[in-house]
Structure formats: C-alpha cells, structure tokens
Motif scaffolding. Structure first.
Motif, PDB file in Angstrom:
ATOM      1  N   ALA A   1      11.066  39.192-106.118  1.00 52.73           N
ATOM      2  CA  ALA A   1      12.051  40.244-105.853  1.00 52.73           C
ATOM      3  C   ALA A   1      13.201  40.198-106.848  1.00 52.73           C
ATOM      4  CB  ALA A   1      12.592  40.112-104.438  1.00 52.73           C
TER       5      ALA A   1
ATOM      6  N   ARG B   1      11.100  35.475-103.214  1.00 51.81           N
ATOM      7  CA  ARG B   1      12.453  35.685-103.741  1.00 51.81           C
ATOM      8  C   ARG B   1      12.435  35.780-105.269  1.00 51.81           C
ATOM      9  NH1 ARG B   1      16.731  34.866-100.585  1.00 51.81           N
ATOM     10  NH2 ARG B   1      17.939  33.995-102.279  1.00 51.81           N
TER      11      ARG B   1
ATOM     12  N   SER C   1      15.527  33.028-110.075  1.00 52.45           N
ATOM     13  CA  SER C   1      14.760  33.078-111.323  1.00 52.45           C
ATOM     14  C   SER C   1      13.837  31.869-111.390  1.00 52.45           C
ATOM     15  CB  SER C   1      15.699  33.120-112.523  1.00 52.45           C
ATOM     16  OG  SER C   1      16.695  32.151-112.383  1.00 52.45           O
ATOM     17  N   PRO C   2      12.656  32.054-111.987  1.00 54.59           N
ATOM     18  CA  PRO C   2      11.709  30.947-112.063  1.00 54.59           C
ATOM     19  C   PRO C   2      12.139  29.941-113.124  1.00 54.59           C
ATOM     20  CG  PRO C   2      10.841  32.849-113.207  1.00 54.59           C
ATOM     21  CD  PRO C   2      12.138  33.279-112.585  1.00 54.59           C
TER      22      PRO C   2
ATOM     23  N   LYS D   1      17.178  42.161-113.252  1.00 53.10           N
ATOM     24  CA  LYS D   1      17.956  41.952-112.021  1.00 53.10           C
ATOM     25  C   LYS D   1      17.236  42.541-110.814  1.00 53.10           C
ATOM     26  CE  LYS D   1      22.672  42.238-113.769  1.00 53.10           C
ATOM     27  NZ  LYS D   1      23.760  43.217-113.776  1.00 53.10           N
ATOM     28  N   ALA D   2      17.525  41.979-109.649  1.00 61.40           N
ATOM     29  CA  ALA D   2      16.843  42.403-108.423  1.00 61.40           C
ATOM     30  C   ALA D   2      17.048  43.887-108.138  1.00 61.40           C
ATOM     31  CB  ALA D   2      17.331  41.572-107.245  1.00 61.40           C
ATOM     32  N   ASN D   3      18.298  44.375-108.379  1.00 58.71           N
ATOM     33  CA  ASN D   3      18.556  45.777-108.010  1.00 58.71           C
ATOM     34  C   ASN D   3      17.929  46.764-108.986  1.00 58.71           C
ATOM     35  OD1 ASN D   3      20.291  45.011-109.994  1.00 58.71           O
ATOM     36  ND2 ASN D   3      22.128  45.881-109.076  1.00 58.71           N
TER      37      ASN D   3
ATOM     38  N   SER E   1      10.564  46.016-103.356  1.00 62.37           N
ATOM     39  CA  SER E   1      11.393  45.900-102.160  1.00 62.37           C
ATOM     40  C   SER E   1      10.975  44.668-101.373  1.00 62.37           C
ATOM     41  CB  SER E   1      11.226  47.150-101.305  1.00 62.37           C
ATOM     42  OG  SER E   1      12.454  47.512-100.760  1.00 62.37           O
ATOM     43  N   LEU E   2      11.923  44.092-100.673  1.00 59.55           N
ATOM     44  CA  LEU E   2      11.628  42.887 -99.890  1.00 59.55           C
ATOM     45  C   LEU E   2      12.068  43.109 -98.453  1.00 59.55           C
ATOM     46  CD1 LEU E   2      10.997  39.836 -99.498  1.00 59.55           C
ATOM     47  CD2 LEU E   2      13.204  39.331-100.503  1.00 59.55           C
TER      48      LEU E   2
ATOM     49  N   LEU F   1      15.616  37.746-106.712  1.00 63.00           N
ATOM     50  CA  LEU F   1      16.784  37.092-106.120  1.00 63.00           C
ATOM     51  C   LEU F   1      16.958  35.680-106.652  1.00 63.00           C
ATOM     52  CD1 LEU F   1      16.372  38.305-102.443  1.00 63.00           C
ATOM     53  CD2 LEU F   1      18.069  39.053-104.101  1.00 63.00           C
TER      54      LEU F   1
ATOM     55  N   GLU G   1      22.081  40.026 -99.651  1.00 62.05           N
ATOM     56  CA  GLU G   1      20.953  40.287-100.555  1.00 62.05           C
ATOM     57  C   GLU G   1      20.263  41.608-100.244  1.00 62.05           C
ATOM     58  OE1 GLU G   1      19.678  35.699-101.591  1.00 62.05           O
ATOM     59  OE2 GLU G   1      18.616  36.804-100.044  1.00 62.05           O
ATOM     60  N   GLN G   2      20.359  42.041 -98.994  1.00 59.45           N
ATOM     61  CA  GLN G   2      19.637  43.244 -98.579  1.00 59.45           C
ATOM     62  C   GLN G   2      19.971  44.465 -99.442  1.00 59.45           C
ATOM     63  OE1 GLN G   2      17.079  43.616 -95.840  1.00 59.45           O
ATOM     64  NE2 GLN G   2      16.937  45.128 -97.446  1.00 59.45           N
ATOM     65  N   PRO G   3      21.270  44.778 -99.673  1.00 63.86           N
ATOM     66  CA  PRO G   3      21.548  45.937-100.545  1.00 63.86           C
ATOM     67  C   PRO G   3      21.047  45.722-101.978  1.00 63.86           C
ATOM     68  CG  PRO G   3      23.592  44.863 -99.854  1.00 63.86           C
ATOM     69  CD  PRO G   3      22.509  44.260 -99.051  1.00 63.86           C
ATOM     70  N   VAL G   4      21.053  44.478-102.460  1.00 60.26           N
ATOM     71  CA  VAL G   4      20.565  44.198-103.820  1.00 60.26           C
ATOM     72  C   VAL G   4      19.096  44.580-103.909  1.00 60.26           C
ATOM     73  CG1 VAL G   4      20.279  42.449-105.595  1.00 60.26           C
ATOM     74  CG2 VAL G   4      22.162  42.262-103.964  1.00 60.26           C
ATOM     75  N   VAL G   5      18.325  44.147-102.904  1.00 55.63           N
ATOM     76  CA  VAL G   5      16.896  44.434-102.881  1.00 55.63           C
ATOM     77  C   VAL G   5      16.645  45.937-102.841  1.00 55.63           C
ATOM     78  CG1 VAL G   5      14.888  44.282-101.394  1.00 55.63           C
ATOM     79  CG2 VAL G   5      16.196  42.239-101.890  1.00 55.63           C
ATOM     80  N   LEU G   6      17.547  46.666-102.192  1.00 56.46           N
ATOM     81  CA  LEU G   6      17.380  48.115-102.095  1.00 56.46           C
ATOM     82  C   LEU G   6      17.931  48.843-103.319  1.00 56.46           C
ATOM     83  CD1 LEU G   6      18.242  48.491 -98.331  1.00 56.46           C
ATOM     84  CD2 LEU G   6      16.021  48.861 -99.374  1.00 56.46           C
ATOM     85  N   GLY G   7      18.389  48.082-104.309  1.00 57.20           N
ATOM     86  CA  GLY G   7      18.750  48.698-105.572  1.00 57.20           C
ATOM     87  C   GLY G   7      20.235  48.940-105.796  1.00 57.20           C
ATOM     88  N   ALA G   8      21.114  48.354-104.975  1.00 60.20           N
ATOM     89  CA  ALA G   8      22.546  48.591-105.129  1.00 60.20           C
ATOM     90  C   ALA G   8      23.128  47.693-106.208  1.00 60.20           C
ATOM     91  CB  ALA G   8      23.264  48.349-103.804  1.00 60.20           C
ATOM     92  N   GLY G   9      23.961  48.263-107.058  1.00 61.78           N
ATOM     93  CA  GLY G   9      24.679  47.481-108.055  1.00 61.78           C
ATOM     94  C   GLY G   9      25.879  46.793-107.410  1.00 61.78           C
TER      95      GLY G   9
ATOM     96  N   ASN H   1      23.676  29.898-114.132  1.00 62.49           N
ATOM     97  CA  ASN H   1      22.655  30.925-114.227  1.00 62.49           C
ATOM     98  C   ASN H   1      22.965  32.094-113.293  1.00 62.49           C
ATOM     99  OD1 ASN H   1      22.215  29.677-111.860  1.00 62.49           O
ATOM    100  ND2 ASN H   1      20.012  29.382-112.111  1.00 62.49           N
TER     101      ASN H   1
END
Lengths: 319, 266, 286
Positions: free
Chosen positions: A51, A48, A55-56, A72-74, A79-80, A53, B160-168, C5
């Motif tokens: 990816a 996570r 932050s460390p 940011k993740a997006n 990909s995860l 999602l 989270e799935q759309p975020v991971v796929l790059g969606a704002g 955060n």
C-alpha cells in the motif's frame, strides 16, 4: 502483457528481525490472491508495503510494468481495507464512501448510488458511523475503498471483528463484487476456510516466505512441506518428508501386509457438518489430528492404521 | 438527587461559580459598604469609567493582536510537532518529549531577562513580534503536549486511512485530523490566550512599555480606580478568551464536513 | 535503524526552532550572571549568599510555593476522586474550569475583594455580628505570611490539577475496584492499590509544573505580597529594573539560582518515577 502487480525479491528487516525474506509473486488483472498464515507472521507488513505505508528494505514492486516501489501511498492506485472499519466519525455514510473518489476527482454520483444500493446501505446514507451496526460499518469501509476505483484492493483480515454469521454473508458479497468489477485483490487472513472462499489462488505464508502458492485443490493434494500440510489440517504429517492424507487413515485394522500403526488417545468428539469428528492425540508422533469418525468408538485408546502405499513425499512429487 | 451529587453541586457553586458571580455583581454595583448601612446599588457606570480610560481600548487591541499571533504560532508548531511525535518512533523520543516540556520548568522571567539583550540587538525589543515570541515560551510546551495526546488518541490507523484513500498531507489535515481534534483546538485556544493575557513581567521586559497590553494597565489601575471599576476590568479580562473562542469556533465550522449546528441533514 | 526515512521528521523543525528561544534565554542569563566585565566571576553568587534580603526571599518563596502546591494537589485529588463520574459530563466540567478563564492576578484581585480587611467576608461577618468591626478580620491579603498568595494559587491551581487527573481516573477500569472489593479490600486499600499507582506519575508531573510556575511567577506576589519578605521573582524583577544597571547581574544570579533549584526538584521527581518503574519491572520478572 505485463502483470497488474509484480513483486520481486521483496525483503523487510526490522531492527535485527527479517520479517519478509525475498518474496516474489505476480497477479493478473482481476485475480484474487489469498494469503494465509499464522497470526503475527508478517502478513500485515507485506500489505502495508504494497500500500506504500512502509518501504521495503530490498526488492521492487511494479504495477503494469511501472515501478512503484518508492511511490507515496496517497499516489498509488491501491486501496487498503484495515481490520477495523476506521470510518471517519464526522462524516455521514455517503460522505465516507465519496471521500476517496472526491479526492481523486473521480466523483460519480451514479456510481456512488450504485455502491450504496449494492451494499444495502441506501437507507443509511445520511447516518453517521456511530449510528449503524458493526457489519454495516465494515460494508461502508469496503464501499469506500471500492469507490476510488483502485486497480488493486488489499484486505487485512477485514472480517475478523464480525460475528461468524455476518462474516459468511459479507465474504460472498465482497468476492462477487471484486469479480464483477474485475478488481485485483490481495486478501490476508489467518482463517484457511476464508482464504479458500476468497482467493483464486492461495499463498501460505510462514517465517517471512511463501511456503506454497497455488490453487487450493493443488495445495491440498500436493502440499509442499510439513508446515503446509499441518496448517491446512487435511493430512497426517509423519516426518519432515512424508505425510498421509487423512482420508486414507483408518481406525480399523487393515488387511494388508504393508501397513503401519500408531497408538493414540481420543481426547474428545465434536460434530461438524453433520459428521462426528474425533480429536486424537498420537503419542508416537507427538501430533494431534482431527479425523471424521465413521462409527462410534468405545474407550479412549485408539490405534491408527495406515497403508505403506498411501504414504507420500512432500513437494508434490509422489502420485 | 443524592447526597454526593448535592455535595458536588454545592462545592462547585462555592469554589468555582461564586467567585465569578461576585466579580460580575461587583462590576455592576457600587462598592459594597454594608457595615455602614448602604444597600446593594445597581449601576453600570464602572464599565463606562473603564472604557473611557484613555488606553483601555488600545491595550485591548494589543492584547488581541499578541494573543492571536501567539495562538496561530501555537497551532502551527503544536500540530506539526504533535503529528511528528505520534507517527515517528525513534530511540531518543522520550528525551525529545521531555525537552519540549522543559520550558515549563525554566522560570520564564529568567528566559525573558536573558533574551532581553538579544531582542534589542535583533530589533525585536519594544515590538509586538518580540512580545509574541516571548509569550510562546510558556505556551508552546502545553500545545505540543495537547496535540501529541490528541493525535495519539486518533491512532495510527485512523491517520493512515485518508492516506490510503489518496489524500495529500494538507487534505489529511483539513478533512480528517482537524475536524477530529476539535477538543484539542479548543483547549489550546483557551490555554494560550489566558496564559498570554496573564503575562505582566515578561511583556514589560520585552515590550519595554511600548507594547501596552491589558495587564500593563491593570496594575496601575489598582491605585486609582474603585472596586467596582476593578471588578469591571476583571470581567473584561474574561471577555477576550471568550471572544477568541467564538472566533476559533467559527473557523472550526468552516472546516470541511462540519455540520452547521442550526441545520440538520436528516 | 533508519531514522530519516520518514518525511514526518520535518514536522519537528518548528518545535526545535522554538526550543532555541528558551535555551538561548536561559544560557544567556547564566552567562550574564557569571560575567564580570572582562572575566568570569562568582562574585554575584557570593553576594547573594550574603544578602539577607535574598536568603529570606528564597526561603519565603520555597515555603509558600510548597504549601500552595501540596494543598492544591490534595484538594485536586479529593475532588477528582470523589466526583469524577460527574466531571465526565460536559456542564460540571465547564463549571470547574471556569476559574481558568481568568489570569492569575485577576483571580488574586477577586481574593482581595473577598478576603481583605474591607472585603466581602469581613463585611458579612460584621453584619452577622460575629466580628465587632471589620478591623478584627485577620490580615489574609498582602500579609507577611503569604496567606493571600497561597489562597490565590490554590484556588487557581485546583482546576488545573483536576484537568490533569481526570483522564487518569477516566481510564481506571471499574473492574479493578470490584477485584479489590471481592478480595476484601477497604476503601483505603482501594485507593492505595488501584488509584495511587495510576495517578502517582501524573501527580509528580503536575506538582513539578505547579511548583515551578508558582515559585517563578511575578504577577500574583506583586499584587498580593508585602515588601518583606518578598517572593524571589519580585525581588529579581526589582533588581532588573532597579535604579541603575549595577543590580542586574544580581538579578540574573538570583534567577539562575532559582532555575537550578527547580531543576534539582525536577531531577528528584523524575528519579522517584524511574525508581518506581524499575521496581515494577523487577516485580514482573520474578
């Protein structure tokens, strides 16, 4: 050339618990790393963080020399794939696969139809996720992650909800796909066998640290410590420093001066890969081992004999 | 059909369908005087009488303007707070949730009376905006709750799935969250519009008789109109949430990845 | 612990801004009920305590609201637990929620149409020969007992109670019923052992929402009530819009008193819930 992924001093603290402590590793382009360890050891947290999602608490992540720790993740080219397929139920199979690619402006109809073909989902492209089987759903999820053409794909036990047979097939399919496309991958699992099939290298993760990272063969031959030896299961751990490979243990007395023996109880026998395996509890070491049996044994009481010369020290120093 | 199902159907008919049918029938017939030997007499004049009332159309329009404003603000505040509450975890969260629900427990009449002076000073008294603001008080707590539940049901990973796929954030909202929260959108539409339509006292206090919504003319109507016209008015009340529902449903169809009901892709 | 955060925190801002509205209104009402021009005063509250009009009104409000709330809950639970498998389906559920399409006072008008002395029920009973003439029909609307108010609220709130309870009944696993049955539990035991613990918190919450809404709403009693005794909201509204401004502080004092009453009921409700939870926790650790 800089590494595809370069992780340095990565730590994550949650309330008082240190979940990741000072992790470091590098991945070359196209390399696949399997991270294996007991459930609940923080492997998912690591993915996570990679990816984006979470932050460390400390440390840095670089991709091709560029720091992405706080990206940011997006925005990350990573990909995860989660444990569950998590398909969007209101989109067809094809729309699901195209989703990420479309957002990135990378929509390529030829590529999508290639993906549909190679996943064997061509026939189902206008079906909704609820109309296809669990295995097909997971394949769609994989195809969806791949369609965005990320630099790195992270897998969080993606096959754990599939039945064993399906799991076998899909493992090789994913592995081949990653190799063909030379996509870098990080693959998290608690299944040692799966880790060895998927990864070029194996990382054993325990208590927030990598206990050992290397090729499966090296780890098997020279386990770094008792946790590694115990988790892989190919060795008899004698104490914190010493172990013996199981194939050098014998249930028959050895005609040699320098030998030692342990008393044990044969608890039961199972059959794997055409071989009888005895599950023996060693009272002296308070330890359980699984040993292939060459011939039938009568009775429950057994004795395990070991040559003193086959006892090795952890850390790969003995040869 | 077994006895239990029969009981249910009878009960539902008696308790929930019959009253509505009654209103409908009365609105299209002359006032009932069966004891004096009159029979059921069909007519639609009551609707004509209703519509010809000078201020009915104006009141309907005000009700729609106020209702639409209340609905839009409810959606915005409810969706934002619902997402925050379902994705964040912090110590005071249960307290904050209770605080968001608390306006339901304070008498809205007390709030409107208390805000009256402020509204006058701020120039919001006697304006549609003032009325919209006061109508938020009895509606937003429900909307926050409905959207919070809805987001929680989608689950953290699905978000989270759309975020991971790059969606704002906006892409997440329109391509995944809203299409999957259609039931919540419908519930919020109905609840908000009906609650807004139900407010006589607070509309009167803040609107000051200048913003004349449907309830403001319903009560005076009682003294002058006959039962048929009143029944027609009651039916008219139900038309507004239904119309709003159809509009919202049309908006839902405009969301990405919506299937047009009349077009099957396979 | 890092609280900020996550960008999602900003999403709370509109809701927090909204909260200032009811909070400002409420505290302004308290302020105006205590303000005697240039000093603080409790005189309006003392006046309230001496006003028979107020005392009979608050008693009438509590009694009427409690009856309406409890009856709604009982009927709501009975319908939900008897029929929830049907209520899972689309059409029956829409039928049950049909009354929610109408504002409360419109539903009140329907009750008048049905149950007033010249209403449909009276006419049908006369036709059937049960009653001599319609004046023999009991006065159930605009009556001093608040029957019309109670009937309106019960009829209108039952669908709301079902709406609140349905998800809870939907989430009770059928396996639990089998468990109690195999242990020899009766129907009653099934209710107390499985359903009651699940629905209790929701019932308390629903009761508080229905109670505080019913006791403070103006529209239905304005339509269905008499001039004496009258519901507290009607009285306050009259004082607020009375002949002069001199009754306004009384109106604020009455509304604040009502709020404190609701707050006391809510506190009692939440403490019951807490106690229950506490007992459940202790039970687990033994």
């Amino acid at each position: 050339m800089s590494h595809t992924l370069d992780v340095q001093h990565l730590s994550k603290q949650f309330n008082q618990d240190l979940i990741l402590s000072d992790l470091a590793f590098q991945l070359k382009r196209g390399e696949i790393l399997s991270i294996v360890g007991p459930s609940g050891s923080g492997k998912t947290t690591l993915l996570r963080i990679l990816a984006g999602l979470e932050s460390p608490s400390q440390g840095s992540i670089h991709m091709y020399g560029k720091e992405i720790t706080f990206q940011k993740a997006n925005r990350r080219d990573i990909s995860l794939v989660f444990q569950q397929p998590l398909l969007f139920p209101h989109m067809t199979v094809q729309e699901n696969i195209t989703y990420g690619a479309k957002l990135a402006g990378k929509k390529n109809n030829h590529k999508i139809s290639e993906l549909l073909k190679s996943t064997g989902l061509d026939r189902f492209k206008s079906y909704f996720p609820s109309e296809i089987s669990g295995g097909q759903q997971q394949r769609v999820a994989l195809a969806r992650a791949m369609a965005t053409e990320p630099e790195i794909i992270l897998f969080d036990e993606p096959f754990s909800s599939l039945d064993p047979k399906l799991r076998q097939q899909i493992r090789y399919w994913v592995r081949d796909f990653l190799v063909n496309q030379s996509i870098t991958g990080v693959f998290v699992t608690h299944d040692t066998e799966e880790a060895m099939i998927m990864g070029d290298r194996l990382a054993l993760f325990h208590e927030g640290k990598f206990q050992q990272i290397d090729q499966a063969e090296v780890i098997h031959k020279h386990p770094a410590n008792s946790f590694v030896a115990d988790f892989l299961g190919g060795h008899l751990v004698i104490d914190e420093q010493n172990y013996v490979p199981l194939k050098e243990c014998s249930l028959d007395p050895i005609n040699e001066q320098e030998a030692r023996s342990y008393n044990g109880v044969l608890q039961h026998i199972t059959y794997q890969n055409g071989q009888a395996v005895g599950h023996i509890f060693l009272e002296d070491l308070d330890h359980k081992i699984s040993l292939p049996l060459e011939k039938p044994i009568s009775g429950e009481e057994v004795t395990l004999y070991i040559k003193e010369s086959s006892i090795r020290t952890f850390g790969g120093s003995s040869l | 059909m077994n006895i239990k199902k029969m009981t249910f159907v009878m009960l539902a008919l008696l308790l929930f369908i019959m009253p509505v049918l009654l209103l409908l029938l009365q609105s299209v017939s002359s006032p009932w005087r069966f004891q004096s030997g009159e029979s059921f007499h069909f007519q639609i004049e009551s609707f004509q009488v209703l519509w010809s009332a000078a201020n009915l159309l104006e009141a309907t329009l005000w009700s729609i303007v106020v209702g639409a404003g209340v609905l839009i603000l409810n959606m915005a505040v409810g969706i934002a707070a619902g997402k925050a509450l379902s994705t964040l975890s912090f110590k005071g969260k249960p307290l904050l949730e209770a605080l968001f629900l608390s306006p339901v427990l304070i008498p809205v009449l007390a709030v409107a009376m208390g805000l009256h002076l402020f509204m006058i000073q701020a120039g919001l008294a006697d304006t549609a905006l003032g009325v919209i603001l006061i109508h938020l008080v009895p509606t937003i707590p429900y909307s926050i709750r409905i959207f919070h539940n809805s987001y929680a049901q989608l689950g953290k990973h699905m978000l989270e799935q759309p975020v991971v796929l790059g969606a704002g954030p906006l892409q997440q909202l329109f391509t995944v969250e809203l299409p999957l929260m259609k039931p919540a959108i419908r519930s919020v539409t109905f609840l908000t519009i009906v609650i807004s339509l139900s407010q006589y006292a607070i509309t009167s206090i803040i609107g000051g008789g200048r913003i004349v919504t449907l309830p403001m003319i319903f009560f005076p109507f009682l003294d002058t109109a006959n039962t048929s016209v009143m029944a027609a008015f009651a039916v008219w009340f139900a038309m507004i949430p239904l119309a709003m529902y159809i509009i919202v449903e049309a908006f839902i169809l405009l969301l990405p990845y919506s299937r047009m009901p009349w077009r099957n892709t396979r | 612990m890092k609280l900020f955060n996550n960008k999602s925190v900003y999403l709370l801002i509109p809701a927090l801004l909204f909260l200032t509205l009811p909070l400002y209104g409420f505290f302004s009402a308290i302020f105006q009920s205590l303000s005697g021009g240039d000093r603080w005063t409790f005189e309006y509250y003392l006046d309230l305590l001496e006003s028979t009009r107020f005392l009979s009104s608050i008693w009438f409000s509590i009694r009427t609201t409690l009856i309406a709330t409890i009856v709604s809950l009982i009927i709501g639970v009975l319908i939900t637990r008897s029929f929830y498998p049907y209520l899972e389906h689309h059409v029956p559920r829409l039928l049950v929620w049909l009354p929610m399409l109408f504002p409360h006072f419109v539903w009140g008008y329907m009750i008048i149409l049905l149950l007033s002395e010249t209403g449909l029920a009276a006419q049908l009973l006369v036709e059937a020969g049960v009653l001599q003439n319609s004046s023999a029909f009991p006065i159930w609307t605009r009556d001093p007992q608040g029957i019309g108010i109670i009937v309106t609220y019960v009829w209108k709130e039952v669908p709301f109670v079902i709406l609140m309870l349905l998800p809870v009944y939907g989430s009770i696993k059928p396996g639990y019923y089998d468990l109690v049955k195999t242990l020899g539990g009766s129907k009653f035991r099934q209710f107390t052992a499985i359903e009651w613990p699940a629905i209790f918190p929701v019932l308390i919450e629903t009761a508080l929402i229905v109670f505080s809404f019913t006791i403070s709403a103006y529209e239905v009693p304005a339509l269905m009530g008499t001039t004496f005794p009258e519901m507290i909201s009607v009285l306050s509204y009259e004082w607020f819009y009375g002949s002069g401004w001199e009754d306004r502080p009384m109106s604020f004092a009455a509304m604040v008193s009502l709020s404190l009453l609701i707050l006391a009921f809510s506190a009692a409700g939440f403490s019951i819930l807490q106690k229950k939870r506490w007992r459940a926790m202790r039970g687990r650790s033994i």
